[in-house]
Design an enzyme around this catalytic site. Structure first.
Site, PDB file in Angstrom:
ATOM      1  N   THR A  74      -2.196   0.464   0.846  1.00 14.75           N
ATOM      2  CA  THR A  74      -2.689   0.257   2.216  1.00 14.75           C
ATOM      3  C   THR A  74      -1.852   1.046   3.214  1.00 14.75           C
ATOM      4  O   THR A  74      -2.383   1.703   4.112  1.00 14.75           O
ATOM      5  CB  THR A  74      -2.697  -1.241   2.574  1.00 14.75           C
ATOM      6  N   GLN A 181      -7.679   2.885  -8.041  1.00 13.43           N
ATOM      7  CA  GLN A 181      -8.267   2.329  -9.265  1.00 13.43           C
ATOM      8  C   GLN A 181      -8.385   3.365 -10.372  1.00 13.43           C
ATOM      9  O   GLN A 181      -8.668   3.005 -11.517  1.00 13.43           O
ATOM     10  CB  GLN A 181      -9.646   1.737  -8.959  1.00 13.43           C
ATOM     11  N   SER A 199      -1.146   3.207  -6.207  1.00  6.65           N
ATOM     12  CA  SER A 199      -0.421   1.939  -6.105  1.00  6.65           C
ATOM     13  C   SER A 199       0.134   1.543  -7.462  1.00  6.65           C
ATOM     14  O   SER A 199      -0.548   1.675  -8.484  1.00  6.65           O
ATOM     15  CB  SER A 199      -1.375   0.854  -5.594  1.00  6.65           C
ATOM     16  N   CYS A 326      -8.622  -8.182  -1.510  1.00  4.99           N
ATOM     17  CA  CYS A 326      -8.306  -8.263  -0.086  1.00  4.99           C
ATOM     18  C   CYS A 326      -9.354  -9.045   0.698  1.00  4.99           C
ATOM     19  O   CYS A 326      -9.090  -9.513   1.796  1.00  4.99           O
ATOM     20  CB  CYS A 326      -8.180  -6.864   0.513  1.00  4.99           C
TER      21      CYS A 326
END
Length: 381
Positions: A74, A181, A199, A326
């Site tokens: 993010t 992803q 991430s 989220c």
């Protein structure tokens, strides 16, 4: 506590034992701040960070100097998008994204619209695919950046990244991809890509650490920093580095480099078994495409049941979600499925199943049995 079967690997993954082992010394023995240049504690920490940076760069086909560490994807997305906007400050700015992007992208662009940016949100078809013709038509003389994810977090659909970057290159536009992803699950590359968010906790690393890939050796502006105070990370992201987290990120990246192909094939077999058996239930349908998607994800709509109750009951024995982690607290239907044309009732009654390293054939059999039982009971109640 008796945990349910875990089929929510797109929300987060467990740290691998070898990742935890790599991290542990940096919580105590090697306690240094990587910015402390005057003694061995700092040197050891800095060396560990640079070794991890190299491993992460190798995972995505980058140079280590192009990896900027952040607190997660993010923050990386905010840095890439807002930082680009700030780099072009004073100019008329247009951006292109898609209605099925992650909320981290959509909410960041909503903020830029408040600051005067013009936005084009591409539509998708019933499979979640964009039109490359529509993308090309959307590029204006003042388009600064195209932002499209590599693989969708809810449906697993994979965008044609190579064709997208060629369009961006032809029109001299920055291309930013959210590869959260995709990285560590399928091979990714950086050719033609200017910015990429990844991430750690989506690829069996720790939570609280991510990275922004920033391409070097091109003449378009690089993002300007959004967090000031010390000039860390080549001046792009100030703040004391999370050394244990970065070490864990590097360890996870190295493991995934070696195992993603075989593991992807194993999970595809299990996913296909899960999907085939669930789609045998009356009034079910697959959301998205059967072909062009991640091998461990399926998203299935269950007609004739109330969505909130379905999710509540299924989660008693199988941990799943109705969309992005989220937004899982929201009773609203998924914005991704809505963009694909699902009505709100069917959108709410859709479940994302995402498999991972801990998933066994017995897990799949037990999950199928439980979901079928829940659906039958809800329809008969």
């Amino acid at each position: 506590m008796q945990y349910p079967i875990y089929l929510d690997y797109n929300a987060t993954t467990p740290c691998l034992p070898e990742v935890i082992e790599a991290m542990l010394p940096y919580f105590g023995t090697h306690l240094g701040n990587a910015a402390s240049k005057s003694h061995p504690y700092g040197w050891v920490a800095e060396n560990a960070v640079e070794e991890a940076r190299e491993k992460i760069a190798n995972l995505i086909g980058a140079k280590s100097k192009e990896i900027i560490f952040t607190s997660g994807a993010t923050e990386a997305i905010n840095l890439g998008i807002k930082g680009t906007f700030d780099a072009y400050l004073g100019e008329k700015q247009h951006y292109i994204t898609c209605k099925t992007e992650h909320k981290a992208v959509l909410d960041t662009f909503a903020e830029l619209q408040k600051r005067g940016a013009e936005l084009t949100y591409l539509e998708v078809n019933s499979k979640g695919e964009i039109s490359l013709d529509e993308l090309e038509k959307a590029i204006l003389p003042n388009t600064k950046l195209i932002c499209l994810m590599w693989a969708n977090n809810e449906t697993g659909i994979i965008h044609p990244v190579e064709k997208i970057f060629k369009l961006a290159e032809k029109r001299n536009v920055i291309f930013f991809t959210d590869a959260v992803q995709a990285a560590g699950k399928i091979p990714v590359f950086t050719k033609g890509i200017h910015l990429m968010a990844i991430s750690a906790h989506k690829l069996y690393g720790p939570k609280g650490v991510g990275a922004l890939y920033v391409r070097h050796n091109h003449d378009m502006p690089k993002p300007l920093c959004q967090i000031h105070g010390g000039g860390h990370e080549k001046g792009m992201r100030s703040g004391t580095l999370n050394v244990p987290g970065i070490v864990g990120f590097g360890a996870a990246a190295q493991v995934r480099m070696n195992e993603m192909k075989l593991e992807g094939e194993r999970l595809k077999t299990l996913r296909n078994k899960l999907e085939k058996e669930l789609l045998e239930i009356a009034e079910t349908k697959l959301n998205g495409s059967q072909e062009n998607r991640l091998s461990h994800v399926t998203n299935i709509a269950f007609g004739g049941v109330e969505g909130e109750e379905l999710l509540r009951r299924v989660n008693q024995k199988v941990a799943v979600s109705s969309g992005s982690a989220c937004t899982s607290i929201s009773p609203k239907p998924s914005h991704v499925l809505a963009a694909m044309g699902l009505n709100s009732d069917l959108g709410r009654a859709s479940i994302r199943f995402s498999l991972g390293k801990g998933t066994t054939e017995k897990d799949i059999e037990d999950a199928v049995s439980w979901v079928k039982k829940v659906v039958v009971e809800l329809r008969n109640s």
